[in-house]
Design a protein around this motif. Structure first.
Motif, PDB file in Angstrom:
ATOM      1  N   ILE A   1       5.160   4.830   2.385  1.00  0.00           N
ATOM      2  CA  ILE A   1       5.180   6.166   3.029  1.00  0.00           C
ATOM      3  C   ILE A   1       6.020   6.009   4.431  1.00  0.00           C
ATOM      4  O   ILE A   1       6.937   6.851   4.753  1.00  0.00           O
ATOM      5  N   ASP A   2       5.375   5.031   4.997  1.00  0.00           N
ATOM      6  CA  ASP A   2       6.242   4.804   6.441  1.00  0.00           C
ATOM      7  C   ASP A   2       7.601   4.171   6.305  1.00  0.00           C
ATOM      8  O   ASP A   2       8.585   4.625   7.125  1.00  0.00           O
TER       9      ASP A   2
ATOM     10  N   SER B   1       0.982  -1.311   0.266  1.00  0.00           N
ATOM     11  CA  SER B   1      -0.110  -0.028   0.033  1.00  0.00           C
ATOM     12  C   SER B   1       0.963   1.046   0.097  1.00  0.00           C
ATOM     13  O   SER B   1       1.892   1.003   0.403  1.00  0.00           O
ATOM     14  N   CYS B   2       0.283   2.399  -0.565  1.00  0.00           N
ATOM     15  CA  CYS B   2       1.081   3.684  -0.455  1.00  0.00           C
ATOM     16  C   CYS B   2       1.659   3.935   0.937  1.00  0.00           C
ATOM     17  O   CYS B   2       2.612   4.555   1.244  1.00  0.00           O
ATOM     18  N   GLN B   3       0.602   3.551   1.916  1.00  0.00           N
ATOM     19  CA  GLN B   3       1.071   4.210   3.414  1.00  0.00           C
ATOM     20  C   GLN B   3       2.179   3.124   3.781  1.00  0.00           C
ATOM     21  O   GLN B   3       3.004   3.856   4.466  1.00  0.00           O
ATOM     22  N   GLN B   4       2.256   2.074   3.546  1.00  0.00           N
ATOM     23  CA  GLN B   4       3.073   1.320   3.932  1.00  0.00           C
ATOM     24  C   GLN B   4       4.460   1.687   3.456  1.00  0.00           C
ATOM     25  O   GLN B   4       5.508   1.868   4.137  1.00  0.00           O
TER      26      GLN B   4
ATOM     27  N   LYS C   1       7.801  10.720  -1.494  1.00  0.00           N
ATOM     28  CA  LYS C   1       6.555  10.472  -0.874  1.00  0.00           C
ATOM     29  C   LYS C   1       5.743  10.769  -2.208  1.00  0.00           C
ATOM     30  O   LYS C   1       4.666  10.243  -2.392  1.00  0.00           O
TER      31      LYS C   1
END
Length: 650
Positions: free
Chosen positions: A371-372, A366-369, A598
């Motif tokens: 970005i993290d 996922s994008c959030q993964q 990001k």
């Protein structure tokens, strides 16, 4: 504090260090001026007073003294920095080191090389050259200007007396120096101290000259003796304060590196055990090389005997470092370092990794993964990522690993990795290689092709990283032919696949490091234009049709808070423009780089997921921006890793 903040602070620390040494130089100029005035007063038979210095010397003479001292120190520093221009390799070779990446001798050297390679792959950095220092002491160092020219130096005592976990802790400590920007600072300290030391050496030569000068000119001989003695005092006084500055800076960096090593490995017992063995080992950590003192602030543990009142100690006391890592330590130093560490025994962690699935699945994230990962993992690999790095390394067949360590076969591996996916294009590239590459290299590529065809997508970058030390060993003529062949291979089909370019750029960044300054644009807004172009390239790479690519491009622009502009066409994405964009982006300040990465992730994830190849593309771009990004662990592998670790704990 994350990687980008450490990098920004490292730049500010460099400025502070230069300021402190500039202050020391100013004090030396003042002391030299006083000495000169006292000698003039003596020669004239006058009383010396601070009030009449301008009358004794004149401001022109004072200015000449200042310029001379500054010039001597500057030339001495530039000379030393010129000697160290090759980066970490120059430091390792000055200590008598031998590079072991290509041909390790024995199990101990192979194990040490494996530990360094695993840490490099886990952290997303090029595999550094590994040098062995033939010294019984337990010590290590990281040296270089940046990750692309970094080397890891390990002593014979370090690789033979420490267990695998202890050796991993030491290597993690040295990698933290790479991530935290300490290496460039350390080399500059060497250069600045050498410049100040030159003044003392000049005084020594003048003293020798006064000794051999004619005795008939007693007054001139006395003056020469006085100037020489004064310069020695001035030079070694400057060196005294310079060493104080060096020691104060170095001690604090060692505490940070210890903490970072524990954060990488989640195993404080490893690095604490290495420090305990140093305390109980007969040879300790003291190096016998004649140049050891020059690089004393770079070592894992103090490489010299303790100085007066520990005033010049570049490292905190062993007991203090161990207590921070192991608060329950009883103060006892084991004597087991006097015996071999049992090199052939496989550690429990090795067994865990061997239990992992050998192949790495092509999975999305996922994008959030992602970005993290940008926020928390760049320059800061976790325990899971270190273990996953070992898994990635083991997913590369042993035949390919062996080929990657050979300068001849490594070229064949890189040629294959840059072949186009399309059947027609690949056939044309093969025919081109038959014409431009060495026939034996082409035959080696065909020989390795069965293993390369089954190579997981996530193992492509690790394999490329493994090739770097061997390719650095090519002679200049071989390297230039190899580079020209790569460029011809990329341009053979008249278009550039972004994945092909990413592999090429990662390789060139690792081998050459510094971008071509001619590619940099001084015009206003060049950084924004470069960011737009990179987002456009990524958008086209993920979408064959214009409208989906346009929406992905605009998503990236919004994430970067840039005005919406028309999307460049796919034909505008050329190799030259991509290289120029990445070179310009590499010059932006460290704290501004996360936003760009990001935004690229947002462009890739416009359709909801980031595929495995897109993740590796993002890592390639991050690498080119000097932001080492560890591999993003697929969810299934995270589950396997956690299960294996919990089983071991149970």
């Amino acid at each position: 504090m994350n990687f980008f903040e450490y990098q920004d602070r490292a730049k500010r620390n460099t400025g502070l260090l230069v300021g402190l040494f500039a202050l020391a130089v100013g004090l030396l100029i003042g002391i030299t001026t006083l000495l000169a005035a006292a000698l003039v007063a003596y020669s004239r038979g006058q009383a010396f007073s601070l009030v009449n210095i301008d009358q004794l010397l004149g401001w022109d003479t004072v200015a000449m003294i200042a310029l001379t001292i500054a010039a001597v120190i500057s030339l001495g520093s530039l000379y030393k920095l010129r000697q160290l221009a090759a980066g970490g390799r120059a430091v390792a070779e000055s200590l008598g080191g031998r590079k072991i990446n290509i041909a390790p001798h024995g199990e101990a050297e192979q194990r040490a090389l494996n530990v360094v390679e695993e840490m490099a792959i886990a952290s997303g950095t090029p595999v550094p050259d590994v040098y062995l220092i033939e010294d019984d002491a337990i010590n290590a160092f990281a040296a270089g200007y940046k990750p692309t020219d970094a080397v890891i130096g390990l002593t014979r005592g370090c690789i033979e007396k420490l267990s695998r976990d202890e050796l991993q802790g030491v290597v993690a400590h040295e990698f933290s120096h790479i991530f935290n920007g300490d290496m460039r600072l350390n080399i500059r300290i060497v250069g600045l101290l050498n410049g100040i030391l030159i003044i003392g050496l000049l005084g020594y030569w003048l003293l020798r000259g006064s000794h051999f000068s004619s005795s008939r000119d007693n007054r001139g001989r006395a003056a020469l003796f006085g100037i020489g003695a004064g310069l020695m005092v001035i030079g070694y006084t400057g060196t005294f304060f310079g060493n104080l500055i060096k020691s104060a800076v170095s001690r604090q960096r060692e505490f940070l590196a210890d903490a970072s090593a524990v954060q990488f490995t989640r195993n404080n017992a490893g690095i604490a055990g290495a420090l305990k063995k140093i305390g109980g080992y007969t040879a300790g950590s003291q190096l016998t090389s004649g140049n050891a003192a020059e690089f004393s602030h770079m070592y894992f543990a103090s490489g010299l005997k303790r100085s007066f009142a520990n005033l010049f100690s570049t490292h905190p006391p062993l007991a203090e470092r161990i207590t921070r890592l192991d608060p329950q330590w009883n103060g006892h130093y084991p004597s087991t370092a006097n015996e071999p560490a049992g090199i052939s025994v496989t550690s429990q962690q090795d067994a865990q990794v061997m239990g992992f699935a050998a192949a790495v699945n092509r999975e999305s994230a996922s994008c959030q993964q992602v970005i993290d990962a940008v926020d928390n993992s760049i320059g800061n690999p976790s325990e899971q990522q270190v273990n996953y790095g070992r898994q990635l390394l083991q997913s590369v067949p042993a035949t390919l690993q062996q080929a990657a360590h050979d300068p001849f076969a490594a070229r064949a591996l890189v040629y294959y990795l840059l072949l186009h996916k399309g059947e027609n294009e690949r056939r044309a590239q093969r025919e081109l290689l038959q014409q431009i590459a060495h026939p034996a290299v082409v035959r080696e590529m065909h020989k390795l092709e069965p293993q390369l065809q089954s190579l997981p997508a996530s193992a492509r970058l690790p394999l490329l990283d493994l090739c770097v030390p061997a390719l650095k060993a090519l002679v200049p003529q071989q390297y230039q032919v190899f580079k020209r062949n790569l460029i011809k291979l990329l341009r053979s089909d008249g278009k550039v696949e972004l994945w092909e370019w990413a592999l090429y750029r990662v390789l060139m960044h690792a081998l050459e490091g510094t971008p071509d300054r001619q590619r940099l644009s001084p015009k206003k807004g060049a950084e924004r234009d470069a960011a737009r172009f990179m987002l456009a390239a990524v958008a086209h790479a993920g979408h064959a049709e214009y409208l989906p690519a346009k929406r992905a491009y605009e998503s990236g622009l919004k994430a970067l808070q840039l005005d919406i502009t028309p999307l460049p066409t796919a034909t505008d994405i050329t190799l030259q423009r991509l290289d120029k964009a990445i070179a310009i982006a590499g010059t932006i300040r460290p704290l501004r780089k996360p936003a760009l990465l990001k935004a690229i992730a947002a462009t890739m994830s416009h359709d909801g997921v980031i595929e495995a190849e897109e993740i590796e593309l993002l890592r390639a771009i991050a690498d080119s921006l000097d932001c080492p990004m560890p591999p993003v662990i697929p969810p299934s592998e995270m589950t396997v890793s956690s299960h294996s670790r919990n089983s071991a704990i149970a």
